[in-house]
Design an enzyme around this catalytic site. Structure first.
Site, PDB file in Angstrom:
ATOM      1  N   ASN A 253       0.867  -1.178   0.000  1.00  0.00           N
ATOM      2  CA  ASN A 253       0.000   0.000   0.000  1.00  0.00           C
ATOM      3  C   ASN A 253       0.902   1.225   0.000  1.00  0.00           C
ATOM      4  O   ASN A 253       1.507   1.557   1.018  1.00  0.00           O
ATOM      5  CB  ASN A 253      -0.883  -0.026   1.259  1.00  0.00           C
ATOM      6  CG  ASN A 253      -1.697   1.245   1.409  1.00  0.00           C
ATOM      7  OD1 ASN A 253      -1.787   2.053   0.475  1.00  0.00           O
ATOM      8  ND2 ASN A 253      -2.299   1.433   2.564  1.00  0.00           N
TER       9      ASN A 253
ATOM     10  N   LYS B 156       0.143   4.268  -0.329  1.00  0.00           N
ATOM     11  CA  LYS B 156      -0.485   5.463   0.261  1.00  0.00           C
ATOM     12  C   LYS B 156      -0.260   6.687  -0.647  1.00  0.00           C
ATOM     13  O   LYS B 156      -0.215   6.550  -1.856  1.00  0.00           O
ATOM     14  CB  LYS B 156       0.034   5.701   1.682  1.00  0.00           C
ATOM     15  CG  LYS B 156      -0.055   4.436   2.544  1.00  0.00           C
ATOM     16  CD  LYS B 156       0.070   4.713   3.994  1.00  0.00           C
ATOM     17  CE  LYS B 156       0.145   3.398   4.749  1.00  0.00           C
ATOM     18  NZ  LYS B 156      -0.023   3.538   6.163  1.00  0.00           N
TER      19      LYS B 156
ATOM     20  N   HIS C  85      -9.562   0.624   5.002  1.00  0.00           N
ATOM     21  CA  HIS C  85      -8.250   0.866   5.638  1.00  0.00           C
ATOM     22  C   HIS C  85      -8.458   1.778   6.850  1.00  0.00           C
ATOM     23  O   HIS C  85      -9.287   2.686   6.818  1.00  0.00           O
ATOM     24  CB  HIS C  85      -7.285   1.509   4.630  1.00  0.00           C
ATOM     25  CG  HIS C  85      -5.881   1.537   5.151  1.00  0.00           C
ATOM     26  ND1 HIS C  85      -5.439   2.497   6.039  1.00  0.00           N
ATOM     27  CD2 HIS C  85      -4.831   0.702   4.941  1.00  0.00           C
ATOM     28  CE1 HIS C  85      -4.166   2.251   6.339  1.00  0.00           C
ATOM     29  NE2 HIS C  85      -3.774   1.166   5.679  1.00  0.00           N
TER      30      HIS C  85
ATOM     31  N   GLU D  33      -6.892   4.224   7.934  1.00  0.00           N
ATOM     32  CA  GLU D  33      -6.749   5.669   7.688  1.00  0.00           C
ATOM     33  C   GLU D  33      -8.037   6.235   7.086  1.00  0.00           C
ATOM     34  O   GLU D  33      -8.398   7.381   7.341  1.00  0.00           O
ATOM     35  CB  GLU D  33      -5.520   5.929   6.803  1.00  0.00           C
ATOM     36  CG  GLU D  33      -4.245   5.759   7.615  1.00  0.00           C
ATOM     37  CD  GLU D  33      -3.033   5.296   6.838  1.00  0.00           C
ATOM     38  OE1 GLU D  33      -3.005   5.418   5.600  1.00  0.00           O
ATOM     39  OE2 GLU D  33      -2.091   4.785   7.489  1.00  0.00           O
TER      40      GLU D  33
ATOM     41  N   GLU E 237      -5.382  -5.468  10.490  1.00  0.00           N
ATOM     42  CA  GLU E 237      -4.401  -4.393  10.688  1.00  0.00           C
ATOM     43  C   GLU E 237      -4.709  -3.674  11.999  1.00  0.00           C
ATOM     44  O   GLU E 237      -5.533  -2.746  12.017  1.00  0.00           O
ATOM     45  CB  GLU E 237      -4.484  -3.385   9.539  1.00  0.00           C
ATOM     46  CG  GLU E 237      -4.149  -3.964   8.193  1.00  0.00           C
ATOM     47  CD  GLU E 237      -3.524  -2.915   7.292  1.00  0.00           C
ATOM     48  OE1 GLU E 237      -2.425  -3.154   6.793  1.00  0.00           O
ATOM     49  OE2 GLU E 237      -4.118  -1.824   7.121  1.00  0.00           O
TER      50      GLU E 237
ATOM     51  N   GLY F  86       2.221   1.954  10.717  1.00  0.00           N
ATOM     52  CA  GLY F  86       3.125   3.098  10.583  1.00  0.00           C
ATOM     53  C   GLY F  86       3.822   3.481  11.877  1.00  0.00           C
ATOM     54  O   GLY F  86       4.422   4.552  11.978  1.00  0.00           O
TER      55      GLY F  86
ATOM     56  N   SER G 107       3.346  -2.453  10.363  1.00  0.00           N
ATOM     57  CA  SER G 107       4.802  -2.455  10.579  1.00  0.00           C
ATOM     58  C   SER G 107       5.463  -3.774  10.189  1.00  0.00           C
ATOM     59  O   SER G 107       6.397  -4.236  10.855  1.00  0.00           O
ATOM     60  CB  SER G 107       5.125  -2.067  12.024  1.00  0.00           C
ATOM     61  OG  SER G 107       4.672  -0.747  12.276  1.00  0.00           O
TER      62      SER G 107
ATOM     63  N   GLY H 237       4.771   1.267   4.748  1.00  0.00           N
ATOM     64  CA  GLY H 237       6.084   1.912   4.629  1.00  0.00           C
ATOM     65  C   GLY H 237       7.136   1.056   3.927  1.00  0.00           C
ATOM     66  O   GLY H 237       7.840   1.541   3.036  1.00  0.00           O
TER      67      GLY H 237
HETATM   68  C1  PEP Z   1      -0.762  -0.074   5.881  1.00  0.00           C
HETATM   69  O1  PEP Z   1      -0.688   1.041   5.399  1.00  0.00           O
HETATM   70  O2  PEP Z   1      -1.722  -0.787   5.605  1.00  0.00           O
HETATM   71  C2  PEP Z   1       0.294  -0.497   6.783  1.00  0.00           C
HETATM   72  C3  PEP Z   1       0.205  -1.671   7.343  1.00  0.00           C
HETATM   73  O3  PEP Z   1       1.343   0.383   6.977  1.00  0.00           O
HETATM   74  P1  PEP Z   1       2.766   0.025   7.663  1.00  0.00           P
HETATM   75  O4  PEP Z   1       3.257  -1.244   7.047  1.00  0.00           O
HETATM   76  O5  PEP Z   1       3.624   1.197   7.346  1.00  0.00           O
HETATM   77  O6  PEP Z   1       2.512  -0.141   9.124  1.00  0.00           O
END
Ligand code: PEP
Length: 250
Positions: free
Chosen positions: A9, A11, A95, A97, A167, A173, A212, A234
């Site tokens: 992803n 973003k 998601h 966010e 998640e 993040g 993460s 990320g």
């Molecule tokens: C995500 O954006 O779905 C995500 C899991 O981000 P990260 O891997 O940066 O925690």
């Protein structure tokens, strides 16, 4: 046997040039005989170009959200049909966010799930609890509620053409991933919940872990019996790290 899936992803990062170079490096680094399915979800404006770059590869294209509406006066929205039209196979829906920064509630997420499927996209349906919810022992209740909101609209059969991504919001993040055991417990709960409605779907649905994920922790997370790969934010922006994560899922 569920084929592992690793989804990136991206973003709201990068530029045309950055994204093209990320795709090219990734294609160079991915093992041609890798057993995991790989998916990338760039920003909408780069979907078409990314799709062109991926066209002779096995890497799949997805978008980060879709509108719940089919078409019309919805300024700023992108429909599932449009995403399909530019080559997407998958769409992330729900998601955290989108849920927490843009107020997308369970009912809207369920409508997006339906919109994605009705235009031939496979929803990557995200669920997960906040830190407060985990610390007050409400993880199961919250994740079950998020899934029930979709089930109420679609029924269990729809999950034959969907991916679930667990998640935990506190892990996205933050650099703080759920431990493999913490993630496995929630994945097992989700699988058991769906299996109670339809044994075949419970067994076959792919449940990704996101939060993460890095090259350093991917193998341990993906070795858990109910973790079928990852949704990676990320670390998916670094081609070498993402390729290592994909290799860890093979
Ligand atoms: C995500 O954006 O779905 C995500 C899991 O981000 P990260 O891997 O940066 O925690």
């Amino acid at each position: 046997m569920r084929q592992p899936l690793v989804a990136g992803n991206w973003k709201m990062h990068g530029s045309r040039v950055d994204n093209a170079s990320l795709v090219r490096s990734l294609l160079d680094l991915l093992r041609p005989d890798g057993g995991a399915e790989v998916l990338v979800c760039p920003p909408f404006v780069y979907l078409w170009e990314t799709g062109r770059l991926l066209k002779d590869s096995d890497v799949q294209l997805g978008c980060q959200s879709v509108s719940a509406e089919a078409q019309g006066a919805f300024t700023g929205e992108i429909s599932a049909a449009m995403a399909r039209d530019v080559g997407c196979r998958y769409a992330i829906v729900g998601h955290s966010e989108r849920r927490h920064l843009y107020g997308e509630g369970d009912a809207l997420v369920a409508r997006k799930f339906v919109a994605a499927q009705s235009h031939g996209l496979v929803p990557v349906f995200c669920v997960g609890e906040t830190l407060d919810e985990r610390e007050s022992s409400r993880t199961t209740e919250v994740v079950a509620r998020q899934i029930d909101a979709v089930l109420a609209v679609t029924g269990a059969q729809a999950f034959a053409r969907a991916i679930i991504a667990y998640e935990p919001v506190w892990a996205i993040g933050t650099g703080r991933n759920a431990s493999p055991d913490q993630a496995q417990d929630v994945h097992a709960m989700i699988r058991t919940k769906l299996a109670a409605l339809d044994g075949m779907i419970g067994e076959s649905v792919r449940i990704l872990y996101g939060g993460s994920v890095k090259a350093a922790n991917a193998r341990e997370l993906f070795s858990m019996p109910d973790i079928d790969g990852g949704l990676v934010g990320g670390a998916s922006l670094k081609a070498d790290e993402f390729a290592q994560i994909c290799a860890a899922a093979d």
